[in-house]
Design a protein around this motif. Structure first.
Motif, mmCIF file in Angstrom:
data_model
loop_
_atom_site.group_PDB
_atom_site.id
_atom_site.type_symbol
_atom_site.label_atom_id
_atom_site.label_comp_id
_atom_site.label_asym_id
_atom_site.label_seq_id
_atom_site.Cartn_x
_atom_site.Cartn_y
_atom_site.Cartn_z
ATOM 1 N N ARG A 1 -17.180 0.853 -32.109
ATOM 2 C CA ARG A 1 -17.388 0.522 -33.125
ATOM 3 C C ARG A 1 -16.737 -0.504 -34.798
ATOM 4 O O ARG A 1 -17.097 -1.184 -34.989
ATOM 5 N N ALA A 2 -15.524 0.582 -34.407
ATOM 6 C CA ALA A 2 -14.301 -0.098 -36.134
ATOM 7 C C ALA A 2 -13.765 -1.260 -35.523
ATOM 8 O O ALA A 2 -13.616 -1.978 -36.741
ATOM 9 N N ALA A 3 -13.739 -2.030 -34.246
ATOM 10 C CA ALA A 3 -13.093 -2.856 -34.625
ATOM 11 C C ALA A 3 -12.938 -3.650 -34.071
ATOM 12 O O ALA A 3 -12.803 -4.609 -33.466
ATOM 13 N N ARG A 4 -14.625 -3.057 -32.790
ATOM 14 C CA ARG A 4 -15.227 -4.926 -31.184
ATOM 15 C C ARG A 4 -16.765 -4.815 -31.853
ATOM 16 O O ARG A 4 -16.938 -5.313 -31.656
ATOM 17 N N GLN A 5 -17.412 -3.915 -33.501
ATOM 18 C CA GLN A 5 -18.747 -4.691 -33.588
ATOM 19 C C GLN A 5 -18.755 -5.041 -34.811
ATOM 20 O O GLN A 5 -18.131 -4.432 -35.782
ATOM 21 N N THR A 6 -19.656 -6.612 -34.470
ATOM 22 C CA THR A 6 -20.023 -6.378 -36.165
ATOM 23 C C THR A 6 -21.575 -6.108 -36.399
ATOM 24 O O THR A 6 -22.016 -5.775 -35.855
ATOM 25 N N TYR A 7 -21.205 -6.052 -38.123
ATOM 26 C CA TYR A 7 -22.825 -5.900 -38.306
ATOM 27 C C TYR A 7 -23.072 -6.576 -39.449
ATOM 28 O O TYR A 7 -21.918 -6.649 -40.223
ATOM 29 N N PRO A 8 -24.372 -6.885 -39.945
ATOM 30 C CA PRO A 8 -24.927 -7.307 -41.561
ATOM 31 C C PRO A 8 -23.938 -6.497 -42.669
ATOM 32 O O PRO A 8 -24.159 -5.005 -42.905
ATOM 33 N N PRO A 9 -22.555 -6.916 -43.432
ATOM 34 C CA PRO A 9 -21.958 -5.685 -44.092
ATOM 35 C C PRO A 9 -23.662 -5.993 -44.926
ATOM 36 O O PRO A 9 -22.783 -5.159 -46.139
ATOM 37 N N GLY A 10 -24.313 -6.076 -46.221
ATOM 38 C CA GLY A 10 -25.168 -5.422 -46.884
ATOM 39 C C GLY A 10 -24.268 -5.879 -48.402
ATOM 40 O O GLY A 10 -23.790 -6.872 -47.946
ATOM 41 N N SER A 11 -24.475 -4.959 -49.127
ATOM 42 C CA SER A 11 -24.172 -5.161 -50.349
ATOM 43 C C SER A 11 -23.107 -4.718 -50.281
ATOM 44 O O SER A 11 -22.207 -5.315 -51.639
ATOM 45 N N THR A 12 -22.076 -4.543 -49.681
ATOM 46 C CA THR A 12 -20.818 -4.173 -49.773
ATOM 47 C C THR A 12 -19.925 -5.759 -50.212
ATOM 48 O O THR A 12 -19.016 -5.871 -49.980
ATOM 49 N N PHE A 13 -21.065 -6.418 -49.377
ATOM 50 C CA PHE A 13 -20.372 -7.936 -49.209
ATOM 51 C C PHE A 13 -20.507 -8.766 -50.423
ATOM 52 O O PHE A 13 -19.855 -9.697 -50.965
ATOM 53 N N LYS A 14 -21.105 -8.162 -51.549
ATOM 54 C CA LYS A 14 -21.082 -8.092 -52.984
ATOM 55 C C LYS A 14 -19.345 -8.307 -53.526
ATOM 56 O O LYS A 14 -19.416 -8.952 -54.142
ATOM 57 N N VAL A 15 -18.792 -7.776 -52.926
ATOM 58 C CA VAL A 15 -16.829 -7.432 -53.766
ATOM 59 C C VAL A 15 -16.241 -8.633 -53.017
ATOM 60 O O VAL A 15 -16.024 -9.604 -54.069
ATOM 61 N N VAL A 16 -16.665 -9.334 -52.161
ATOM 62 C CA VAL A 16 -16.362 -11.351 -51.922
ATOM 63 C C VAL A 16 -17.232 -12.154 -52.687
ATOM 64 O O VAL A 16 -16.284 -13.091 -53.047
ATOM 65 N N THR A 17 -18.546 -11.552 -52.770
ATOM 66 C CA THR A 17 -18.579 -12.776 -53.755
ATOM 67 C C THR A 17 -18.937 -12.497 -55.397
ATOM 68 O O THR A 17 -18.597 -13.325 -55.764
ATOM 69 N N ALA A 18 -18.107 -11.296 -55.652
ATOM 70 C CA ALA A 18 -17.474 -11.605 -57.031
ATOM 71 C C ALA A 18 -16.236 -11.651 -57.220
ATOM 72 O O ALA A 18 -16.164 -12.461 -57.987
ATOM 73 N N ALA A 19 -15.569 -11.405 -55.803
ATOM 74 C CA ALA A 19 -14.504 -12.471 -56.357
ATOM 75 C C ALA A 19 -14.287 -13.879 -55.797
ATOM 76 O O ALA A 19 -13.756 -14.224 -56.766
ATOM 77 N N ALA A 20 -15.109 -14.386 -55.174
ATOM 78 C CA ALA A 20 -14.747 -15.994 -55.485
ATOM 79 C C ALA A 20 -15.651 -16.472 -56.412
ATOM 80 O O ALA A 20 -15.279 -17.186 -57.658
ATOM 81 N N ALA A 21 -16.987 -15.842 -57.725
ATOM 82 C CA ALA A 21 -16.916 -16.616 -58.580
ATOM 83 C C ALA A 21 -15.855 -16.431 -59.946
ATOM 84 O O ALA A 21 -15.728 -17.045 -61.043
ATOM 85 N N LEU A 22 -15.288 -15.034 -59.658
ATOM 86 C CA LEU A 22 -14.051 -14.676 -61.011
ATOM 87 C C LEU A 22 -13.142 -15.958 -60.316
ATOM 88 O O LEU A 22 -12.755 -16.408 -61.507
ATOM 89 N N ASP A 23 -12.826 -15.581 -59.289
ATOM 90 C CA ASP A 23 -11.324 -17.214 -59.086
ATOM 91 C C ASP A 23 -11.921 -18.583 -59.486
ATOM 92 O O ASP A 23 -11.291 -19.068 -59.895
ATOM 93 N N ALA A 24 -13.095 -18.342 -59.300
ATOM 94 C CA ALA A 24 -14.001 -19.798 -59.972
ATOM 95 C C ALA A 24 -14.226 -19.691 -61.436
ATOM 96 O O ALA A 24 -14.544 -21.394 -61.770
#
Length: 486
Positions: free
Chosen positions: A206-229
């Motif tokens: 599950r650590a490397a071969r299973q994917t999950y919806p990341p939920g709010s942890t993905f907000k790190v990526v969203t914040a990075a995109a918004a700040l960079d843009a």
């Protein structure tokens, strides 16, 4: 008489030459054809006729070889098999190999040309040398802390060293003992059938071969995109964020788990995980910029190896605006492995740079001579250094005063992000509890570890399942173990 003897000698020489040519053809030109003959057991007997090299963790072998005295003489053994199964995989006389046992098989089995002083001669003679050893990057204390933290719950932990990409822990539960599959008798067949029929899928990494919806942890990526843009320039400025937020082009209203999210600043929205703010922020940033940032972090990469293949984490690049809003909060088609989310946290921790993770430190002969080393791979710049610095600030706030306080450590700076991911038809499944984080000891030059934890079957009422309550304590124990070993 002399003439007859001469003719006989010449004829005998021709016959001898023909025999030698045919023997060379069979043994050298056609070995692959003969090896493919299922009736020829010699290659199999030779393969298991000597001990297999070992996989090492923290300088200690976690594998071994047992002499059975049978035709297939040596069987694989495992020390703490369930603990290291997501790393070693299994080596079975009946079912083959998986994970490191598979990707490192040439070294472990002794067939790698690097193990021979005369590789061409060894190839012609079809001989094999002593198996070599594979030295992993794992921190045994971190591995044990992750395994104990998950306990009897279903989930996974991945931990990396941000500055190098070294994998420090890789745990998946429930697990299994790879030694049950080592031989080729009836007991092995029964164990194989039982493990494959188990609905909890203990052989799934599950650590490397299973994917999950990341939920709010993905907000790190969203914040990075918004700040960079440049969509957001001031972390403390109020945003224009309604609560609830109607998804663009629909009548569907998105709400928050907590109150007070209307028009809050990015800092407060990140600290208290306001869905409405980040959904709107993703739409304003745009699908192209969001996808570019996600892919810079490693999403949609189908070629990641550690060295065995890692399941690709995905961010849908063909979404409409409503779907983009959901994708930006780690829902819709956004999927991630725990290893990928550890990479996200690691990129923030290391100033916006990300290095590909790797699990094998070096390969050595049975006598300890180094054959090859891996080492850190080239770093890619995921986001602006200034963006990474602001995200570090946001992640520290989550641990200091927000939803991630259960991850705080004395004598260290810790940053984190909680997540609760909905899934299933109509979001009826028990939510996944997530936590991603990094830790830097006081006085240290750089962060020592980045961690991602996901718990699938959190044992609590649905309304009380949170990343901060279920996953953060596990991350804390892993970070603490790494910091103590430095």
């Amino acid at each position: 008489m002399t003439r007859c003897i001469r003719h006989t000698t010449v004829f005998s020489g021709v016959l001898l030459a023909a025999l030698l040519v045919n023997a060379a053809r069979v043994q050298v030109v056609q070995p692959a054809v003969e090896d493919g003959n299922p009736a020829d057991r010699r290659p199999t007997i030779a393969r298991y006729g000597q001990p297999r090299g070992d996989i090492l963790v923290g300088g200690r072998a976690v594998t071994g070889s047992e002499d059975t005295g049978e035709h297939l003489r040596y069987e694989r053994t495992y020390t703490d098999g369930p603990l290291y199964a997501p790393v070693t995989g299994f080596a079975s006389q009946r079912y083959g190999e998986t994970l490191l046992e598979r990707t490192e098989d040439p070294v472990l089995s002794g067939t790698d040309p690097m193990l021979s002083a005369l590789p061409l001669w060894s190839d012609l003679a079809r001989s094999r040398g002593d198996g070599g050893d594979v030295v992993t990057t794992l921190d045994p204390a971190a591995q044990r802390a992750a395994f104990r933290g998950l306990g009897d719950r279903t989930g996974a932990v991945a931990a990396i060293e941000p500055s190098t990409g070294r994998v420090l822990a890789l745990v998946s539960t429930p697990s299994y003992d790879p030694g049950l599959l080592s031989g080729n008798d009836a007991a092995v067949a029964r164990a194989w059938a039982r493990l494959n029929a188990d609905p909890d899928r203990p052989m799934l990494n599950r650590a490397a071969r299973q994917t999950y919806p990341p939920g709010s942890t993905f907000k790190v990526v969203t914040a990075a995109a918004a700040l960079d843009a440049g969509v957001v320039r001031d972390l403390d400025a109020r945003t224009r964020s309604p609560d609830p937020y109607t998804l663009p082009g629909t009548t569907t209203r998105l709400t928050n788990e907590s109150d007070g999210c209307r028009d809050v600043s990015l800092r407060d929205a990140f600290t208290w995980s306001c869905n409405t703010v980040f959904a709107r922020l993703g739409v304003e940033t745009g699908a192209r910029a969001m996808a570019a940032t996600a892919e810079a972090f490693g999403f949609n990469d189908t070629g990641l190896r550690i060295p065995y293949p890692v399941a690709p984490s995905t961010f849908d690049t063909t979404v409409d605006r409503a779907q983009l809003a959901l994708s930006s909060i780690g829902q819709y088609n956004t999927r991630a492995t725990p290893l990928q989310m550890a990479m996200v946290a690691g990129a923030v921790a290391s100033g916006g740079q990300s290095r590909a993770p790797y699990l094998v430190e070096r390969r050595v002969t049975a006598h300890g001579t180094t054959l090859s080393t891996t080492g850190p791979r080239h770093a890619r710049q995921v986001m602006k250094p200034s963006t990474a610095a602001r995200l570090r600030d946001l992640m520290r706030d989550v641990v200091d005063r927000g939803t991630g306080r259960n991850a705080a450590l004395p004598h260290a700076t810790v940053g984190g992000k909680t997540g609760t991911a909905q899934h299933g038809l109509g979001n009826t499944g028990t939510p996944y509890a997530w936590f991603v984080s990094w830790a830097q000891a006081d006085g240290a030059v750089e962060p020592a570890v980045a961690v991602a934890v996901v718990v699938e079957d959190a044992s609590a009422r649905r309304g009380r399942i949170t990343g901060g309550g279920m996953a953060a304590p596990i991350a804390r124990s892993v970070m603490e173990a790494v910091l103590r070993s430095r």
